[in-house]
Design an enzyme around this catalytic site. Structure first.
Site, mmCIF file in Angstrom:
data_model
loop_
_atom_site.group_PDB
_atom_site.id
_atom_site.type_symbol
_atom_site.label_atom_id
_atom_site.label_comp_id
_atom_site.label_asym_id
_atom_site.label_seq_id
_atom_site.Cartn_x
_atom_site.Cartn_y
_atom_site.Cartn_z
ATOM 1 N N LYS A 69 0.840 -1.205 0.000
ATOM 2 C CA LYS A 69 0.000 0.000 0.000
ATOM 3 C C LYS A 69 0.873 1.252 0.000
ATOM 4 O O LYS A 69 0.576 2.229 -0.702
ATOM 5 C CB LYS A 69 -0.945 -0.011 1.201
ATOM 6 C CG LYS A 69 -1.793 1.230 1.352
ATOM 7 C CD LYS A 69 -2.753 1.439 0.192
ATOM 8 C CE LYS A 69 -3.664 2.645 0.482
ATOM 9 N NZ LYS A 69 -4.600 2.892 -0.594
ATOM 10 N N LYS A 137 0.487 12.328 5.172
ATOM 11 C CA LYS A 137 0.704 11.290 6.194
ATOM 12 C C LYS A 137 1.309 10.049 5.565
ATOM 13 O O LYS A 137 2.277 9.482 6.058
ATOM 14 C CB LYS A 137 -0.617 10.965 6.885
ATOM 15 C CG LYS A 137 -0.567 9.931 7.986
ATOM 16 C CD LYS A 137 -1.095 8.560 7.650
ATOM 17 C CE LYS A 137 -2.369 8.492 6.862
ATOM 18 N NZ LYS A 137 -2.548 7.150 6.243
#
Length: 192
Positions: A69, A137
């Site tokens: 991911k 983030k």
């Protein structure tokens, strides 16, 4: 994910980490890319559940799904930056960015980022689908992982700093992550 997997294994419970890519549209359409980390037999056993949501690919042991991911987000973040810079270059050079986007589609530059985020950039529509805050983030997590592995990934480090600047200095946390265009335009005053 690795810690969770280890703790659950000690209790005799199987664990799969399976982050997804494809956004809300992919979830609604059942076309998510599912990156699964864990035991191959366990992933295969859960295939009927994964199949409802999209296409699952085993990428390694527990924790590898999270790494996949982050790799996905690295490509997305860097490609958004490349598309933003290319469209600003086209406009500054006297070409119609909308026409340039159409002209290069289908060639080697073709991507979902060019298709979807490039259109948002042309339209100057940065209504959030995935936010700058989340992309920043993710870029930070990518940087942390790279450093923990002893890697120097300069393109991704630069993109991370640009998302941080957009989030913190340009008040862009709530923009769609395609809003990195705003950061590039601001560097080149008068383009946006």
């Amino acid at each position: 994910a690795r810690d969770h997997g280890q703790r659950l294994a000690e209790c005799g419970v199987g664990y799969i980490d399976a982050p997804v890519s494809g956004g809300t549209v992919g979830a609604e359409d059942g076309t998510l890319a599912i990156m699964a980390g864990g035991d191959a037999a366990l992933i295969e056993r859960w295939q009927p559940v994964f199949g409802v949501f999209g296409r699952v690919t085993r990428v390694g042991d527990v924790g590898a799904g999270q790494v996949a991911k982050l790799a996905n987000q690295a490509i997305v973040g860097a490609t958004i930056g490349a598309v933003a810079e290319a469209l600003i270059l086209a406009e500054a050079g006297g070409a119609d960015p909308k026409a340039v986007r159409e002209a290069i589609r289908g060639g080697f530059a073709e991507s979902r980022v060019l298709e979807i985020h490039g259109q948002r950039m042309v339209d100057r529509d940065f209504t959030a689908h995935a936010t700058v805050a989340v992309q920043a983030k993710d870029m930070g997590m990518i940087g942390n992982l790279a450093r923990s592995l002893g890697l120097d990934l300069p393109v991704l480090a630069d993109v991370e700093q640009r998302y941080i600047r957009l989030r913190d200095e340009l008040d862009g946390a709530g923009l769609d992550h395609a809003g990195l265009y705003v950061e590039v335009a601001e560097r080149n005053k008068g383009m946006f």
